[in-house]
Design an enzyme around this catalytic site. Structure first.
Site, mmCIF file in Angstrom:
data_model
loop_
_atom_site.group_PDB
_atom_site.id
_atom_site.type_symbol
_atom_site.label_atom_id
_atom_site.label_comp_id
_atom_site.label_asym_id
_atom_site.label_seq_id
_atom_site.Cartn_x
_atom_site.Cartn_y
_atom_site.Cartn_z
ATOM 1 C CB CYS A 55 41.254 42.176 34.596
ATOM 2 S SG CYS A 55 42.421 43.119 35.618
ATOM 3 C CB CYS A 65 41.428 43.696 39.656
ATOM 4 S SG CYS A 65 42.096 45.193 38.852
ATOM 5 C CG ASP A 113 41.710 49.127 30.343
ATOM 6 O OD1 ASP A 113 42.510 49.766 31.029
ATOM 7 O OD2 ASP A 113 40.775 48.451 30.808
ATOM 8 C CG HIS A 143 43.429 47.618 36.127
ATOM 9 N ND1 HIS A 143 43.054 46.404 35.607
ATOM 10 C CD2 HIS A 143 44.423 48.080 35.327
ATOM 11 C CE1 HIS A 143 43.788 46.144 34.547
ATOM 12 N NE2 HIS A 143 44.633 47.141 34.358
ATOM 13 C CD GLU A 192 38.566 46.219 39.603
ATOM 14 O OE1 GLU A 192 37.577 45.744 39.027
ATOM 15 O OE2 GLU A 192 39.500 46.782 38.962
ATOM 16 C CG ASN A 220 40.982 52.152 34.265
ATOM 17 O OD1 ASN A 220 41.798 52.934 33.802
ATOM 18 N ND2 ASN A 220 40.972 50.870 33.960
#
Length: 144
Positions: A77, A80, A140, A50, A52, A39
């Site tokens: 999330c 992602c 975030d 992020h 990913e 991140n």
């Protein structure tokens, strides 16, 4: 511990050492790491970076994502998870979902096998970070 999840944890720790949010991710293809990231929302001032997403960017063009596996220290999330579904990644290992439930059901509803490892190191890393940085964490996850 799986070497790939260990590599994701190392990425998360790298992000933390950069004063960022400690979430790391690894993309594996044919048993080899082809992408890694963490991140970088804080470091880059970019709300999209992020772990990913950083990992996928760093992997570059891998051709087909068939057979790839994504490892993340935290349950992905919806942003992602959308990338996972879009690229046809069919297996995701998440270090934990206790501190953030993420989009597990979304991925599963699109045929992704999601394995939540409930890993103590991942849980402790995020729990400690959230306790010390509640405003940054809430930013975030979009709850500020």
């Amino acid at each position: 511990m799986d070497n790939f999840m260990k590599a994701a944890i190392d990425e998360a720790k790298q992000g933390l050492s950069e004063k960022g949010i400690p979430i790391g991710s690894i993309l594996v293809k044919d048993g080899k790491i082809v992408g890694r990231g963490h991140n970088k929302r804080v470091q880059d001032g970019d709300p999209i970076t992020h772990a990913e997403i950083d990992c996928l960017r760093n992997a570059g063009r891998v051709g087909s994502y068939a057979g790839t596996v994504l490892y993340s220290t935290l349950m992905p999330c919806y942003l992602c998870a959308g990338a996972v579904v879009q690229f046809g990644i069919k297996k995701v290992y998440a270090g934990e979902s206790k501190t953030f439930p993420g989009a597990k059901e979304f991925m599963q509803s699109h045929g992704v096998e999601v394995i939540d490892l409930n890993d103590k190191e991942c849980i402790d890393m995020m729990t400690d970070f959230i306790a010390k940085n509640p405003a940054l964490w809430n930013e975030d996850i979009g709850e500020l």
